[in-house]
Write a protein that holds these residues in place. Structure first.
Motif, PDB file in Angstrom:
ATOM      1  N   GLU A  26      80.687  16.900 130.800  1.00  0.00           N
ATOM      2  CA  GLU A  26      80.886  18.310 131.154  1.00  0.00           C
ATOM      3  C   GLU A  26      82.324  18.767 130.895  1.00  0.00           C
ATOM      4  O   GLU A  26      82.985  19.351 131.759  1.00  0.00           O
ATOM      5  CB  GLU A  26      80.508  18.553 132.623  1.00  0.00           C
ATOM      6  CG  GLU A  26      79.009  18.368 132.863  1.00  0.00           C
ATOM      7  CD  GLU A  26      78.622  18.372 134.342  1.00  0.00           C
ATOM      8  OE1 GLU A  26      79.522  18.427 135.196  1.00  0.00           O
ATOM      9  OE2 GLU A  26      77.412  18.312 134.603  1.00  0.00           O
ATOM     10  N   GLY A  27      82.835  18.412 129.706  1.00  0.00           N
ATOM     11  CA  GLY A  27      84.175  18.855 129.318  1.00  0.00           C
ATOM     12  C   GLY A  27      85.302  18.011 129.896  1.00  0.00           C
ATOM     13  O   GLY A  27      86.459  18.191 129.535  1.00  0.00           O
ATOM     14  N   GLN A  28      84.983  17.073 130.791  1.00  0.00           N
ATOM     15  CA  GLN A  28      86.004  16.196 131.371  1.00  0.00           C
ATOM     16  C   GLN A  28      86.012  14.872 130.603  1.00  0.00           C
ATOM     17  O   GLN A  28      84.956  14.360 130.260  1.00  0.00           O
ATOM     18  CB  GLN A  28      85.671  15.870 132.832  1.00  0.00           C
ATOM     19  CG  GLN A  28      85.708  17.050 133.765  1.00  0.00           C
ATOM     20  CD  GLN A  28      87.110  17.225 134.308  1.00  0.00           C
ATOM     21  OE1 GLN A  28      87.978  17.761 133.609  1.00  0.00           O
ATOM     22  NE2 GLN A  28      87.357  16.795 135.527  1.00  0.00           N
ATOM     23  N   VAL A  29      87.212  14.320 130.389  1.00  0.00           N
ATOM     24  CA  VAL A  29      87.315  13.018 129.732  1.00  0.00           C
ATOM     25  C   VAL A  29      87.745  11.976 130.764  1.00  0.00           C
ATOM     26  O   VAL A  29      88.667  12.212 131.543  1.00  0.00           O
ATOM     27  CB  VAL A  29      88.337  13.056 128.578  1.00  0.00           C
ATOM     28  CG1 VAL A  29      88.481  11.675 127.950  1.00  0.00           C
ATOM     29  CG2 VAL A  29      87.918  14.064 127.531  1.00  0.00           C
ATOM     30  N   GLY A  30      87.053  10.843 130.758  1.00  0.00           N
ATOM     31  CA  GLY A  30      87.416   9.768 131.675  1.00  0.00           C
ATOM     32  C   GLY A  30      87.447   8.439 130.943  1.00  0.00           C
ATOM     33  O   GLY A  30      86.764   8.256 129.917  1.00  0.00           O
TER      34      GLY A  30
END
Ligand SMILES: [Mg+2]
Length: 324
Positions: free
Chosen positions: A37-41
């Motif tokens: 959802e657009g977040q990078v981890g």
């Protein structure tokens, strides 16, 4: 749409590491990157096969299968892969960034003495020394010298990495009665927890479990035998973050010592975050491992010293990822 990717890394130690398991020339692992959802981890798979974790091949095959079919369920025995995916999914994101005292790691054998002197000068007060590498006579002789040097300035943990037998464990525990030792870590191999519990009852030296805790369900299984611990928790090997936190929430009386599995900055950050979430543990963390890699290899991010604080930004991880 989630996007999962992984890359391998290989990181030689400054010089091969000696433990009761033998010589170890380089750390190999995988870095996992997840866009959600657009977040990078990011997460790190840092297995220790001598501890009974999955292999790198198991991990990479499982990750490929997940990339192919995101609905697949990860087998619970893939503890390092589970932890990496949980980190990449942001499960430790909101953890506080608390400073931690660090236990300096002494090399096995005679070089421990000079290393202890250096670390004392740097301000360390807790130390860990690997035993079960040379003869007991030589190690106990050296151990006396280490305690003399330490006198009034610090405390020592001894780690046998499951390399002793019952008689040698008992001999070490009798020897240690006279010294300020914090604990003897994993003298006997996994499967011999009942014997370790008997010895822990008989002597004043606490026996800590490390290798024994690597299998899914082990924490719960051994809490009864070792109601106060100490448990050496390597976050890289705990498996599901959620399951670990729920175990911990109901067992605040177990003494927990957080420890590294020789990770890169990505795994170190995650491990320190998990330790920061644990308000019941104030034991020095076992992150003396940072010194065992060359600083210039580009995989580190935290500044090594008697105090370590998490808080590396995600772009530091992105840079590490791009170099792979
Ligand atoms: Mg250990």
């Amino acid at each position: 749409m989630d996007s999962l990717a992984w890359k391998p890394y290989c990181r030689p130690f400054r010089s091969p590491l000696r433990t009761a398991h033998g010589e170890w020339p380089q750390r190999e692992g995988l870095i996992v990157r997840l866009e959600h959802e657009g977040q990078v981890g990011f997460g790190e798979v840092a297995p220790l096969e001598d501890f009974g974790t999955e292999s790198l091949l198991d991990a990479s095959e499982a990750l490929d299968a997940l990339i192919e079919d995101p609905e697949l369920e990860l087998p619970p025995e893939l503890v390092c892969t589970r932890f990496a995916l949980d980190c990449a999914a942001g499960m430790l994101e909101r953890a506080p960034a608390r400073p931690h005292h660090v236990a300096g790691l002494l090399p096995a054998g005679i070089t421990a003495y000079a290393a202890l002197q250096t670390l004392l000068d740097q301000g360390f007060t807790t130390f860990k020394w690997k035993i079960g590498v040379e003869s007991m006579e030589a190690e106990q002789h050296l151990c006396r010298e280490l305690f003399k040097l330490l006198h009034g300035k610090g405390i020592l943990r001894l780690d046998a990495n499951a390399g002793l037998d019952y008689a040698a464990t008992e001999a070490w525990m009798a020897f240690l009665e006279d010294y300020p030792v914090e604990f003897l870590e994993q003298p006997l191999p996994p499967g011999e927890e009942a014997s370790m519990a008997i010895l822990a009852e008989r002597y004043s030296v606490p026996v800590a479990l490390d290798e024994s805790l690597c299998q899914p369900g082990a924490l719960t299984a051994f809490t009864e035998l070792f109601p106060k611990g100490p448990f050496v928790i390597k976050p890289a090997l705990i498996g599901s973050v959620k399951s670990y936190l729920s175990w911990r929430a109901f067992r605040p009386g177990v003494r927990v010592v957080y420890s590294s599995a020789f990770e890169t900055a990505i795994g170190i950050e995650a491990a320190l975050r998990l330790a920061s979430m644990d308000e019941h543990s104030s034991a020095a963390v076992g992150f003396g491992t940072l010194e065992y890699f060359p600083h210039e290899d580009g995989f580190s991010g935290h500044i090594y010293g008697p105090i370590l604080t998490p808080g590396l930004p995600v772009d530091a991880f992105e840079r590490l990822w791009k170099r792979l």
